[in-house]
Design a protein around this motif. Structure first.
Motif, short mmCIF file in Angstrom:
data_model
loop_
_atom_site.label_atom_id
_atom_site.label_comp_id
_atom_site.label_asym_id
_atom_site.label_seq_id
_atom_site.Cartn_x
_atom_site.Cartn_y
_atom_site.Cartn_z
N ARG A 17 -5.55 -15.48 -77.21
CA ARG A 17 -4.59 -14.67 -78.58
C ARG A 17 -3.12 -13.37 -78.78
NH1 ARG A 17 -5.59 -11.70 -82.62
NH2 ARG A 17 -8.24 -11.16 -82.32
N VAL A 18 -4.09 -11.94 -77.96
CA VAL A 18 -3.83 -11.12 -78.00
C VAL A 18 -3.03 -10.62 -76.96
CG1 VAL A 18 -4.49 -8.79 -77.11
CG2 VAL A 18 -5.56 -10.33 -78.84
N LYS A 67 -0.91 -13.39 -75.93
CA LYS A 67 0.26 -14.38 -75.99
C LYS A 67 -0.02 -15.66 -75.28
CE LYS A 67 1.72 -11.34 -80.18
NZ LYS A 67 1.08 -10.61 -80.10
N PRO A 113 -4.29 -20.32 -73.36
CA PRO A 113 -6.13 -20.40 -72.34
C PRO A 113 -5.86 -20.61 -70.69
CG PRO A 113 -6.57 -21.02 -74.72
CD PRO A 113 -4.59 -21.05 -74.64
N TYR A 134 -4.89 -5.20 -71.72
CA TYR A 134 -5.61 -6.09 -73.39
C TYR A 134 -7.39 -4.49 -73.30
CZ TYR A 134 -9.01 -7.20 -76.82
OH TYR A 134 -9.46 -8.11 -77.72
N TYR A 185 -18.10 -14.04 -71.13
CA TYR A 185 -17.35 -13.51 -71.25
C TYR A 185 -16.63 -12.38 -70.04
CZ TYR A 185 -20.13 -13.31 -75.90
OH TYR A 185 -20.38 -14.58 -76.60
N ALA A 212 -10.92 -16.82 -75.05
CA ALA A 212 -10.17 -17.10 -76.05
C ALA A 212 -8.86 -16.27 -76.68
CB ALA A 212 -10.60 -18.67 -77.29
N GLU A 213 -10.41 -15.37 -77.40
CA GLU A 213 -9.56 -13.74 -77.70
C GLU A 213 -8.57 -13.65 -76.78
OE1 GLU A 213 -9.80 -10.63 -80.26
OE2 GLU A 213 -10.06 -12.48 -80.65
N ILE A 214 -8.61 -12.97 -75.36
CA ILE A 214 -7.81 -13.08 -74.48
C ILE A 214 -6.64 -13.08 -74.97
CG2 ILE A 214 -7.48 -12.37 -72.33
CD1 ILE A 214 -10.52 -12.18 -71.37
N THR A 253 -15.72 -9.34 -73.78
CA THR A 253 -15.17 -10.69 -74.68
C THR A 253 -14.71 -12.42 -74.08
OG1 THR A 253 -13.01 -11.03 -76.69
CG2 THR A 253 -12.34 -10.00 -74.70
N TYR A 254 -14.25 -12.95 -74.87
CA TYR A 254 -14.24 -13.98 -74.64
C TYR A 254 -12.79 -14.51 -73.97
CZ TYR A 254 -13.63 -14.72 -79.60
OH TYR A 254 -13.17 -14.66 -81.26
#
Length: 106
Positions: free
Chosen positions: A39-40, A42, A45, A23, A81, A35-37, A32-33
């Motif tokens: 989410r992507v 799956k 955290p 990713y 990040y 939580a975004e990682i 990126t932060y």
């Protein structure tokens, strides 16, 4: 460029570390932060944090993506990040070619 076999072994032992690297490679050079990682890829955290920087006895800090030099922490305005390093980019390219080669035999 020399790639430490310990690095390849650490990545191959964790599907989550592999997904995080892939990713971060997709969005490179943008950071990126956490939580975004999560989410992507799956995943929870806390598991992502463990893969990135280590977390107690569940995730070995010396095998974390940051400790291996594959991901760097970028601090900006009090937030953390994560971004793939140049070394991390080379490792991902090696993994992709490695997987292409071995998938021919599966």
């Amino acid at each position: 460029m020399y790639i430490d076999p310990f690095v390849i072994r650490a990545i191959n032992r964790s599907e989550l570390r592999k997904r995080i690297l892939l990713y971060l490679n997709e969005i490179y050079p943008s950071p990126t932060y956490l939580a975004e990682i999560a989410r992507v890829v799956k995943s929870d955290p806390s598991n992502v944090k463990g893969a990135l920087v280590g977390l107690g006895n569940r995730y070995n800090g010396s095998s974390s993506l940051v400790s291996l030099g594959l991901v760097e922490i970028v601090e900006q305005d009090g937030f953390k990040y994560y971004r793939l390093t140049d070394y991390g980019k080379k490792v991902v390219e090696l993994l992709k070619s490695y997987n292409l080669y071995y998938n021919r035999f599966m």
